[in-house]
Design a protein around this motif. Structure first.
Motif: not given
Length: 468
Positions: A55, A161, A166, A194
């Motif tokens: 991510w 995010i 996360t 996430v």
């Protein structure tokens, strides 16, 4: 009756135990939430930790698009989320209630998604180039309260995010249902892990703030709990954003028109039934217009309907829980016992209800408990003053410093007073009007750090300086 799952690594967690969530308007069961333990918490943290490398490495523009997709998803479920929220929190569906809160959550998500985090060039000359980069922290732990459960969850989750972190989010056990559903919807558009949810008792929050793999805690709640979060985070030197309690003061100057400012004063104090950290909680009024302001506020209060959040004419709902109801009721009783004059409202003798009438108390006692303590409910003390310096000193004579307001037709005079107030935000002729592009946070015991705007976004990052 609602029943939602914790979402961990993008799928519902297998949790057999549950706890009841009550509708404060009816005291009936609104639904059931999973009762997770620290074993489940470990799974949630592990999922967030595993999702972080991928991510955090994706293109920044792609994370913007994911956040915009969340806003679209929430908009598609606006009515549903608002209905769940009223069922567990009690606030009215209309006005500044649940539909308003979900709308605010959407707006904050859209604005935060639009923010940029460019590399800042500090130096670029013949001696070399120096760049400042913003890098995500890792796993962010979010612990949210019961008063604005969806809005505050968004304030925690979306900046985290958006900047590449996360999240593990623990909502209040008093109002977990709407947040669980919202995170379920987020997982329909986000990669697995996430954003993860965890619901249960206070021991989960303590475990989160001490957890070695959680790099930052974002907590909104009471000062005493905030101190505990800070203490238990010390061993791992976590980053912290703490938005804690406030006892916001408003100062009304003698040039104000009592009738004109009464609606603004009222809603500044009683938005969400006074269950707002940055609500107006102490009102200082110049003695020359004191009685007129008291009368105007009492008259306006008489036009406001308190009732079940699903009733169309309700403008204010109940106090959300028994503990808070008892606190407000006791502070009102103590104020009256110590000389406060009841203009309208409580105290309440019925122990079978969580509805509390809008309460206004005229008091000149600086040690009145309703003045000294944060009530976090529908009761407002109104205090006269004769010298503006005394009013400012009284406003600042409190361990909190979240917000404040000045009311006057002379904007420059009001600003000069605002600069002397010891608080993170000051409003002129309004109170509590937060917005997504303006940093928000308290000083003194009201917290550490800020949320909202670019500053709030960057609070979810670490600085890395690159010399070349």
């Amino acid at each position: 009756m609602y029943r939602f799952d914790n979402y961990i690594n993008g799928i519902p967690a297998d949790i057999s135990a549950s706890f009841q969530v009550f509708n404060p308007s009816t005291t009936e069961i609104a639904g059931h939430a999973p009762k997770a333990d620290t074993t489940i918490l470990e799974q949630a943290v592990a999922a967030a930790h595993a999702a972080f490398p991928v991510w955090s490495a994706i293109e920044d523009q792609q994370r913007q698009q994911y956040c915009q997709a969340i806003a679209t998803k929430l908009e598609e479920h606006h009515q549903e989320l608002a209905t769940i929220l009223t069922s567990e929190q009690g606030k009215p569906m209309q006005g500044t209630g649940s539909m308003f809160e979900v709308g605010g959550a959407i707006a904050w998500t859209q604005y935060t998604a639009s923010l940029e985090m460019p590399v800042e060039v500090l130096q670029d000359d013949e001696t070399g180039k120096v760049e400042m980069h913003r890098k995500p922290i890792g796993v962010i732990g979010s612990i949210t309260p019961w008063n604005w459960p969806l809005m505050i969850a968004v304030w925690h989750i979306i900046p985290a995010i958006r900047s590449g972190n996360t999240v593990v989010c623990k909502p209040s056990p008093l109002t977990p249902l709407s947040t669980l559903r919202m995170i379920e919807l987020m997982n329909e558009v986000l990669p697995a892990g996430v954003v993860n949810s965890i619901t249960g008792g206070d021991e989960l929050g303590a475990a989160m703030s001490a957890h070695e793999q959680i790099g930052k805690i974002v907590f909104t709640g009471s000062i005493e709990t905030g101190k505990k979060v800070m203490s238990s985070s010390a061993e791992t030197l976590k980053r912290l954003t703490l938005e804690l309690g406030g006892n916001d003061a408003g100062i009304v100057l003698p040039d104000s028109d009592p009738t004109e400012i009464a609606p603004g004063l009222f809603w500044g104090a009683f938005l969400n039934n006074g269950q707002t950290c940055a609500a107006l909680k102490r009102l200082y009024v110049h003695e020359s217009i004191y009685s007129k302001v008291c009368t105007a506020l009492a008259e306006f209060a008489s036009t406001v309907t308190v009732g079940d959040g699903f009733h169309q004419d309700s403008e204010l709902g109940p106090i959300q829980n028994r503990m808070q109801f008892n606190k407000v009721n006791q502070l009102v009783k103590d104020s009256v016992n110590q000389g406060g004059k009841l203009l309208t409202g409580g105290p309440v003798s019925d122990n079978n209800t969580l509805f509390f009438p809008v309460t206004l108390i005229a008091t000149s006692n600086p040690n009145d408990p309703l003045v000294r303590e944060e009530q976090f409910g529908p009761a407002l003390p109104i205090i006269p003053y004769s010298d503006i310096n005394d009013a400012i000193a009284a406003a600042n004579d409190n361990p909190t410093g979240l917000g404040g307001s000045v009311w006057s037709t002379d904007i420059n005079a009001a600003k000069n007073i605002a600069f002397r107030m010891e608080c993170g935000s000051v409003w002129i002729n309004k109170h509590g009007a937060i917005q997504p592009n303006a940093p928000f946070g308290g000083i003194k015991s009201s917290g550490i750090g800020v949320e909202f705007g670019k500053e709030g976004l960057l609070a979810n990052t670490n600085i890395q300086v690159v010399f070349s």
